[in-house]
Scaffold this active site. Structure first.
Site, PDB file in Angstrom:
ATOM      1  N   CYS A  16       0.838  -1.194   0.000  1.00  0.00           N
ATOM      2  CA  CYS A  16       0.000   0.000   0.000  1.00  0.00           C
ATOM      3  C   CYS A  16       0.872   1.243   0.000  1.00  0.00           C
ATOM      4  O   CYS A  16       2.099   1.158   0.047  1.00  0.00           O
ATOM      5  CB  CYS A  16      -0.943   0.006   1.204  1.00  0.00           C
ATOM      6  SG  CYS A  16      -0.081   0.159   2.782  1.00  0.00           S
ATOM      7  N   CYS A  19       3.415   1.594   2.742  1.00  0.00           N
ATOM      8  CA  CYS A  19       4.654   0.835   2.519  1.00  0.00           C
ATOM      9  C   CYS A  19       5.622   1.639   1.653  1.00  0.00           C
ATOM     10  O   CYS A  19       6.815   1.743   1.956  1.00  0.00           O
ATOM     11  CB  CYS A  19       4.347  -0.494   1.835  1.00  0.00           C
ATOM     12  SG  CYS A  19       3.320  -1.618   2.787  1.00  0.00           S
ATOM     13  N   ASP A 414       6.895  28.821 -32.499  1.00  0.00           N
ATOM     14  CA  ASP A 414       7.891  29.362 -33.408  1.00  0.00           C
ATOM     15  C   ASP A 414       7.337  29.156 -34.824  1.00  0.00           C
ATOM     16  O   ASP A 414       6.465  28.308 -35.033  1.00  0.00           O
ATOM     17  CB  ASP A 414       9.209  28.608 -33.224  1.00  0.00           C
ATOM     18  CG  ASP A 414      10.216  28.932 -34.301  1.00  0.00           C
ATOM     19  OD1 ASP A 414      10.473  30.122 -34.527  1.00  0.00           O
ATOM     20  OD2 ASP A 414      10.723  27.982 -34.934  1.00  0.00           O
ATOM     21  N   ASP A 615      11.799  24.403 -32.408  1.00  0.00           N
ATOM     22  CA  ASP A 615      12.660  23.322 -32.903  1.00  0.00           C
ATOM     23  C   ASP A 615      14.119  23.713 -33.023  1.00  0.00           C
ATOM     24  O   ASP A 615      14.948  22.874 -33.359  1.00  0.00           O
ATOM     25  CB  ASP A 615      12.159  22.842 -34.273  1.00  0.00           C
ATOM     26  CG  ASP A 615      12.411  23.885 -35.365  1.00  0.00           C
ATOM     27  OD1 ASP A 615      12.377  25.091 -35.047  1.00  0.00           O
ATOM     28  OD2 ASP A 615      12.650  23.482 -36.517  1.00  0.00           O
ATOM     29  N   ASP A 619      15.307  28.747 -30.048  1.00  0.00           N
ATOM     30  CA  ASP A 619      14.065  28.584 -29.287  1.00  0.00           C
ATOM     31  C   ASP A 619      14.317  28.096 -27.863  1.00  0.00           C
ATOM     32  O   ASP A 619      13.401  28.111 -27.035  1.00  0.00           O
ATOM     33  CB  ASP A 619      13.132  27.588 -29.981  1.00  0.00           C
ATOM     34  CG  ASP A 619      12.680  28.071 -31.343  1.00  0.00           C
ATOM     35  OD1 ASP A 619      12.426  29.276 -31.476  1.00  0.00           O
ATOM     36  OD2 ASP A 619      12.604  27.242 -32.278  1.00  0.00           O
TER      37      ASP A 619
END
Length: 726
Positions: A16, A19, A414, A615, A619
């Site tokens: 659980c 634990c 972009d 990309d 950026d």
């Protein structure tokens, strides 16, 4: 070890959230441990710091659990066969008790003799239920509690009360017995754990599918001879031969042959793409119809496939912010339940004077209160959600990014390479005074020999097409966000945007009308000038087409309730033309890389959660400044590292998909936590008030974990392009 490293451990014996919390605390107390996170769903721990593996294992074992170095699995972790067997035996032994109880309720008067009930319930309690005693005792020794302790205490109370009533009954008198409660509670828990284990094994299906993509062997050509070689023996530079229908075993570059490559399991791209000499290919993709010779550029852990697997594993091992609240609740949950159970027993005993009823109601409180579902709600949803996203070509790097992305309300794109193809074409060359466009092309090509910018590639391509020999440039300088400059033919020549021209006092008025017309039609402009003295020579106009899916991507974001903006270093006219064609409302143009980050900060100033999609290297600052950075997979490594989400192909439609799967995963987390809390918030008072029998409490407790995991597994049905979730 002195250097900080990240180590993964397989943890055994957790049942659980309490634990998982105890294991986490045990690891964090070790000297040299910087951070530790334990995942109940994967039964793994991730530890960063300088502590040695042996010390970590020892700490876990001291806390009462098993630990070992984590191993990669391409198949689900096999369930312990005794779990199913014990569940079936418990059900078989409990069935007569249920039959007797049902007959008694039906008023037939038939009931199993007390000694028979004792004989059936005792092996369930102490043989099949021994696991709860063992785990509960370990928790007590560690100074805490867990689900096993609650089950052991509750069922022992029911069994003990029944045994005392049986032994103290007058001859010929049949006392009320509650053996069916203790036996059925254990049976329900065992069956629930078995079903939960089966469901949990399915949560990692996506990552196992990725791991199975790489072949174990490769056909390597050395000195003209092809030999079958273990993949671990392949080296960078080796030539690998791939036949039709085979998976590509390495990342490489095709040097011979052409074929349609199916990379759908890696990038999510639905259709195979044509590839020939010079094309980069990734391990795990399928060569559908051609014989290929591939020069190896990456093997083993450095391949794209291995990096994808690592990213998904990292995301599944990370902890979402909401999980920290659950951890705090789980830490005090069991002690609070024990207090409530004692108060229930005392209240019923003192107010009603009925010890059996007091015991049964206290048992119901102990049994209904299970922290298992709390601990499973968040990690199981994250595992399934990140796996479904990876299958579509969306890599979510950590749980924080996943949780943050669902709140995005504005996406800033972009332009070049993100919304457009990023392969501009030099369409127009305009001279300022004479009409010697060939001379302008020669100068521009000379300037662009040392640049990696997409516009530079377009200039070089046009020069090659026109068979124009480039001028020889010296002292090349790249001027970030503005252009380039170099010495050619004894003059300093610059090529760039208006900002660069203004900086050097170059008057562009002579071409103002032509420049305005080109910008209005969506062209990107670069002015060519001599700087000694400042003098405009001409301008170059570039055209770039929008990606086929860009307009649809913007429309899908709008359907999700997400606004869009464009941040571009391009001229205002060119950027506005593209934005209007795609349906983007906000356009911010002529920005330097640092300006983009500043604009992102401005967009976030009113509390709006902003995502940045890009990309390129330029950026990276904006990706880092946004609430969530989304990098296109066709971009640079710098952009990919700066982003919280990476798209494995350059398709802007994946941005909407990333937000959609994030929202669906967040919804599953909320649903799981809601039901986990409801089981307890509603169940505990009902049990304390006497409205919930121990048997029903046991069934509800077992159902809570199974339902939470099962609900999370519904995310496996998600597909990219699904109807958006607002």
């Amino acid at each position: 070890m002195d250097a900080e490293t990240v180590l993964d451990l397989d943890i055994g014996g957790m049942t659980c959230a309490a634990c998982a919390g105890r294991v986490e605390r045990a690891l964090k107390r070790l000297p040299g441990v910087h951070e530790a996170a334990v995942n109940l769903a994967t039964e793994r721990a991730r530890v960063s710091g300088s502590a040695a593996m042996d010390a970590l294992i020892a700490a876990v074992r001291k806390a009462g659990y098993e630990a070992s170095p984590a191993v990669a699995r391409t198949e689900p972790k096999p369930q312990n066969p005794t779990e199913r067997r014990h569940a079936l035996i418990a059900a078989a032994l409990s069935a007569p008790l249920v039959a007797g109880m049902a007959a008694h309720v039906a008023g037939t008067g038939w009931m199993l003799p007390g000694w028979a009930q004792f004989a059936l319930a005792t092996p369930v309690q102490f043989w099949l239920g021994w696991r709860f005693y063992a785990a509960g005792w370990k928790a007590l020794r560690a100074g805490s509690g867990n689900m096993d302790l609650l089950v052991a205490l509750g069922t022992s109370a029911a069994w003990g009360l029944s045994t005392w009533l049986l032994l103290s009954a007058h001859p010929g008198h049949a006392p009320p017995l509650y053996y069916e409660s203790s036996a059925l509670i254990i049976t329900f828990v065992l069956v629930g754990k078995f079903l939960e284990g089966r469901a949990k094994s399915q949560t990692g299906a996506a990552i196992r599918a990725l791991m199975r993509l790489r072949p174990d062997t490769a056909r390597v050509r050395r000195d003209g001879i092809e030999t079958e070689t273990a993949i671990a023996a392949v080296r960078v530079g080796d030539v690998v031969i791939v036949r039709p229908g085979e998976r590509i075993p390495v990342d490489g570059r095709i040097i011979e042959g052409t074929a349609a490559i199916d990379a759908s399991m890696i990038t999510g791209e639905s259709l195979p793409g044509e590839a020939g000499p010079g094309t980069r290919v990734a391990a795990g993709a399928i060569d559908t119809d051609g014989l290929l010779a591939i020069e190896t550029v990456a093997v083993g852990a450095e391949t794209m496939l291995a990096r994808i697997v690592r990213l998904v594993e990292d995301a599944q091992a990370s902890k979402a912010p909401i999980q920290r609240l659950v951890d705090r609740v789980s830490a005090v949950f069991v002690p609070v339940v024990l207090v409530v159970a004692l108060a229930t027993f005392a209240g019923w005993w003192l107010l009603a004077g009925d010890i059996p009823t007091a015991v049964l109601n206290a048992v119901s409180v102990l049994v209904i209160a299970c922290p298992c579902a709390l601990g499973l709600a968040t990690p199981t949803a994250i595992m399934v959600g990140t796996g479904a996203a990876a299958r579509a070509g969306i890599l979510i790097k950590d749980a924080v990014s996943l949780e943050r992305a669902h709140a995005v309300r504005l996406v800033a794109f972009d332009k070049t390479g993100t919304l457009t193809e990023g392969r501009p074409r030099l369409s127009d060359i305009v001279a300022a005074e004479d009409d010697d466009t060939a001379a302008l092309l020669r100068l521009a090509a000379g300037l662009q020999q040392g640049s990696e910018h997409p516009l530079a590639a377009a200039v070089r391509e046009r020069a090659a097409t026109d068979k124009m020999e480039a001028g020889v440039a010296t002292g090349f300088r790249a001027l970030a966000g503005r252009g380039v400059a170099a010495g050619i033919d004894g003059r300093t020549i610059a090529l760039g945007n208006r900002r660069l021209m203004d900086e050097h006092g170059v008057d562009t008025a002579a071409l103002a009308d032509r420049a305005a017309a080109l910008e209005a039609s969506g062209h990107t402009l670069a002015f060519l000038a001599a700087l000694d003295p400042p003098h405009l020579l001409g301008l170059l106009a570039f055209s770039d087409t929008a990606k086929p899916t860009a307009a649809g991507a913007v429309a899908r974001l709008a359907a999700l309730g997400v606004k869009t903006a464009m941040l571009s270093g391009d001229s205002a006219g060119a950027a506005r033309t593209v934005a209007e064609a795609l349906g983007i409302g906000t356009v911010l143009a002529e920005l330097l890389p640092g300006d983009k980050a500043g604009e992102i900060a401005r967009l976030r100033a009113d509390g709006t959660v902003v995502a940045m999609v890009g990309d390129g290297i330029n950026d990276a600052p904006a990706l880092a400044a946004a609430d969530i950075g989304i990098a296109m997979g066709n971009g640079t490594d710098v952009a990919m590292e700066s982003a919280g989400i990476a798209l494995m192909r350059g398709d802007p439609a994946l941005v909407a998909d990333a937000i959609d799967i994030s929202r669906r995963t967040a919804a599953k987390i909320r649903q799981g936590l809601f039901w986990a809390f409801v089981y307890n918030v509603v169940g505990i008072p009902l049990a304390a008030a006497g409205y919930l029998s121990p048997v029903l409490a046991g069934a509800a407790m077992a159902a809570s974990s199974v339902s939470v995991v099962g609900n999370a597994l519904l995310l496996r049905r998600w597909r990219a392009g699904a109807s958006p979730r607002r």
